[in-house]
Design a protein around this motif. Structure first.
Motif, short mmCIF file in Angstrom:
data_model
loop_
_atom_site.label_atom_id
_atom_site.label_comp_id
_atom_site.label_asym_id
_atom_site.label_seq_id
_atom_site.Cartn_x
_atom_site.Cartn_y
_atom_site.Cartn_z
N VAL A 113 -18.47 1.67 -44.35
CA VAL A 113 -18.82 2.16 -43.01
C VAL A 113 -18.01 1.41 -41.97
CG1 VAL A 113 -20.66 2.41 -41.30
CG2 VAL A 113 -21.12 2.88 -43.71
N ALA A 114 -17.90 0.10 -42.14
CA ALA A 114 -17.14 -0.71 -41.19
C ALA A 114 -15.66 -0.34 -41.19
CB ALA A 114 -17.30 -2.19 -41.53
N GLU A 115 -15.17 0.16 -42.32
CA GLU A 115 -13.76 0.55 -42.41
C GLU A 115 -13.45 1.78 -41.56
OE1 GLU A 115 -13.07 1.03 -46.54
OE2 GLU A 115 -13.37 -1.10 -47.01
N ASP A 116 -14.45 2.60 -41.29
CA ASP A 116 -14.30 3.74 -40.39
C ASP A 116 -14.75 3.29 -39.00
OD1 ASP A 116 -14.48 6.09 -38.90
OD2 ASP A 116 -15.29 7.27 -40.55
N ALA A 117 -13.82 2.81 -38.20
CA ALA A 117 -14.16 2.19 -36.92
C ALA A 117 -14.95 3.11 -36.01
CB ALA A 117 -12.88 1.73 -36.21
N GLU A 118 -14.59 4.39 -35.97
CA GLU A 118 -15.30 5.33 -35.10
C GLU A 118 -16.73 5.56 -35.56
OE1 GLU A 118 -13.13 8.93 -34.61
OE2 GLU A 118 -11.47 8.00 -33.54
N LEU A 119 -16.92 5.67 -36.87
CA LEU A 119 -18.27 5.84 -37.40
C LEU A 119 -19.11 4.61 -37.14
CD1 LEU A 119 -20.38 7.43 -39.00
CD2 LEU A 119 -19.38 6.52 -41.10
N ALA A 120 -18.55 3.43 -37.41
CA ALA A 120 -19.28 2.19 -37.19
C ALA A 120 -19.69 2.04 -35.73
CB ALA A 120 -18.44 1.00 -37.64
N ASP A 121 -18.78 2.38 -34.82
CA ASP A 121 -19.11 2.29 -33.40
C ASP A 121 -20.22 3.27 -33.04
OD1 ASP A 121 -18.51 1.53 -30.53
OD2 ASP A 121 -18.08 3.67 -30.44
N SER A 122 -20.18 4.46 -33.61
CA SER A 122 -21.15 5.49 -33.23
C SER A 122 -22.55 5.19 -33.72
CB SER A 122 -20.70 6.86 -33.75
OG SER A 122 -20.83 6.95 -35.15
N VAL A 123 -22.69 4.42 -34.83
CA VAL A 123 -24.03 4.10 -35.34
C VAL A 123 -24.46 2.69 -34.98
CG1 VAL A 123 -23.86 5.73 -37.25
CG2 VAL A 123 -23.16 3.35 -37.60
N SER A 124 -23.65 1.96 -34.23
CA SER A 124 -24.03 0.60 -33.83
C SER A 124 -25.26 0.64 -32.95
CB SER A 124 -22.88 -0.08 -33.08
OG SER A 124 -22.68 0.54 -31.81
N ALA A 126 -25.77 -0.90 -30.23
CA ALA A 126 -25.39 -0.79 -28.83
C ALA A 126 -25.11 0.66 -28.44
CB ALA A 126 -24.16 -1.65 -28.56
N MET A 127 -24.39 1.41 -29.29
CA MET A 127 -24.08 2.79 -28.97
C MET A 127 -25.31 3.69 -29.07
SD MET A 127 -22.22 5.17 -27.91
CE MET A 127 -20.58 4.43 -27.81
N LEU A 128 -26.16 3.45 -30.06
CA LEU A 128 -27.37 4.26 -30.19
C LEU A 128 -28.27 4.09 -28.97
CD1 LEU A 128 -28.26 3.79 -33.97
CD2 LEU A 128 -27.34 5.84 -32.86
N ARG A 181 -21.33 2.86 -22.02
CA ARG A 181 -21.03 2.33 -23.34
C ARG A 181 -20.61 0.88 -23.25
NH1 ARG A 181 -17.10 6.01 -26.11
NH2 ARG A 181 -17.67 4.71 -27.91
N PRO A 182 -20.91 0.11 -24.27
CA PRO A 182 -20.57 -1.33 -24.27
C PRO A 182 -19.07 -1.54 -24.10
CG PRO A 182 -22.01 -0.77 -26.10
CD PRO A 182 -21.55 0.52 -25.51
N ARG A 183 -18.74 -2.70 -23.58
CA ARG A 183 -17.33 -3.06 -23.48
C ARG A 183 -16.69 -3.05 -24.85
NH1 ARG A 183 -18.69 -8.62 -20.66
NH2 ARG A 183 -20.46 -8.29 -22.05
N ALA A 184 -15.40 -2.80 -24.89
CA ALA A 184 -14.70 -2.69 -26.17
C ALA A 184 -14.91 -3.96 -27.01
CB ALA A 184 -13.21 -2.48 -25.93
N THR A 185 -15.21 -3.76 -28.26
CA THR A 185 -15.42 -4.89 -29.14
C THR A 185 -14.09 -5.54 -29.51
OG1 THR A 185 -15.37 -3.42 -31.04
CG2 THR A 185 -17.53 -3.96 -30.13
N TYR A 292 -30.07 -7.67 -30.52
CA TYR A 292 -31.12 -6.67 -30.67
C TYR A 292 -31.95 -7.04 -31.90
CZ TYR A 292 -27.39 -4.56 -27.94
OH TYR A 292 -26.39 -4.34 -27.01
N ALA A 293 -33.16 -7.53 -31.67
CA ALA A 293 -34.00 -8.05 -32.75
C ALA A 293 -35.12 -7.06 -33.07
CB ALA A 293 -34.59 -9.40 -32.36
#
Length: 311
Positions: A113-124, A126-128, A181-185, A292-293
């Motif tokens: 999942v982490a290897e697909d940067a767009e997918l990882a960002d979309s389910v993070s 912060a993005m959710l 959206r969060p600042r760029a990681t 986020y805990a």
């Protein structure tokens, strides 16, 4: 008549029951299940509700002759979207009475999942949380278009809007997400370094180390759902968050372990062998900008086994 003639597999053995191949409807659904779960989860932020949506999707799909469906993927995504939209409205009412901050249900995810940067960002996490600020229709349209690349005409059919309206909704949703959206990681290496610096400072009780790794305007959100103890309001600022994080030291260094949650670096606190808290991190400019805990035990069932997410 031989086993070959009856369609059963020889591998079952003479005394074993016949093994029948799944029918076409089942095979098609199983082939797209991870994609459908990901669509539902991104729309809802809840794995439990996403599973309910998939069950409803299957019940509707089982009544269809798959041989008459030109594009099974689009058809299944359409059913899933409609069911998720209906569920979103129910969730909105549930969140109104939720005790304290509401956070998405964390998922233990595999490295791919982490290897697909767009997918990882979309389910993070912060993005959710950003997607939570959209209306149900805006969220559905944004997720389908921006994350899964669904064509406008298919989105229009899924959300029950005309093509012009869908284009307008997409434009509006993009603008709202861009503003929030969060600042760029930072890079994966810098993100890992920030995570380790934070964990090391917590484990050693190094308050200055925490202050150094936390962004000045860092935000901490705790979700206990009224079941587990958690901060009732957001905690903002490096000083306040550092003092709060320093309390984790009392559990011992072995209790707080790194993990990959929603495709991003995270920490998992285990007590007596069970997951007690999941702390997702958002890292920007080399510092931790969001913590986020999740402590609500009803939201921690997906932390024992990896969840497969697909686009």
């Amino acid at each position: 008549m031989s086993e070959r003639d009856t369609g059963t597999g020889a591998a079952t053995g003479a005394a074993g029951p016949p093994v029948r191949r799944p029918d076409l409807a089942t095979e098609t659904f199983v082939a797209h299940r991870s994609l459908l779960f990901t669509v539902a989860y991104e729309m809802l932020g809840s794995a439990a509700d996403a599973e309910d949506v998939l069950q409803e999707t299957w019940l509707r799909w089982a009544d269809v002759d798959p041989g008459t469906v030109r594009n099974p993927r689009a058809y299944l995504v359409r059913i899933t979207t409609r069911q998720a939209l209906a569920r979103l409205r129910t969730l909105a009412r549930r969140k109104e009475s939720y005790v304290g901050p509401w956070l998405p249900e964390p998922l233990l995810t595999s490295p791919d999942v982490a290897e697909d940067a767009e997918l990882a960002d979309s389910v993070s996490m912060a993005m959710l949380l950003v997607l939570e600020t959209l209306t149900p229709t805006e969220r559905a349209v944004f997720v389908l278009r921006e994350v899964f690349g669904v064509e406008y005409d298919e989105i229009a059919e899924a959300v029950g809007k005309n093509l012009a309206a869908v284009r307008q909704i997409t434009h509006r949703a993009r603008a709202r997400v861009a503003a929030r959206r969060p600042r760029a990681t930072v890079s994966a290496a810098e993100t890992h370094a920030a995570l380790e610096a934070f964990r090391r400072a917590v484990n050693t009780g190094d308050l200055q180390g925490l202050l150094d790794i936390l962004a000045p305007d860092v935000v901490f959100l705790g979700d206990g759902g009224g079941v587990a103890q958690a901060a009732p309001e957001p905690v903002v600022g490096a000083g306040r968050v550092a003092r709060l994080a320093a309390r984790l030291r009392r559990f011992g260094a072995a209790a707080l372990r790194p993990a990959r949650v929603n495709g991003c670096p995270a920490l998992v606190l285990r007590l007596d062998g069970r997951v007690d808290t999941v702390i997702a991190l958002h890292v920007a400019d080399g510092r931790v900008a969001g913590l986020y805990a999740v402590r609500n035990p009803e939201k921690l069932s997906r932390m024992e086994h990896e969840t497969v997410l697909r686009r």
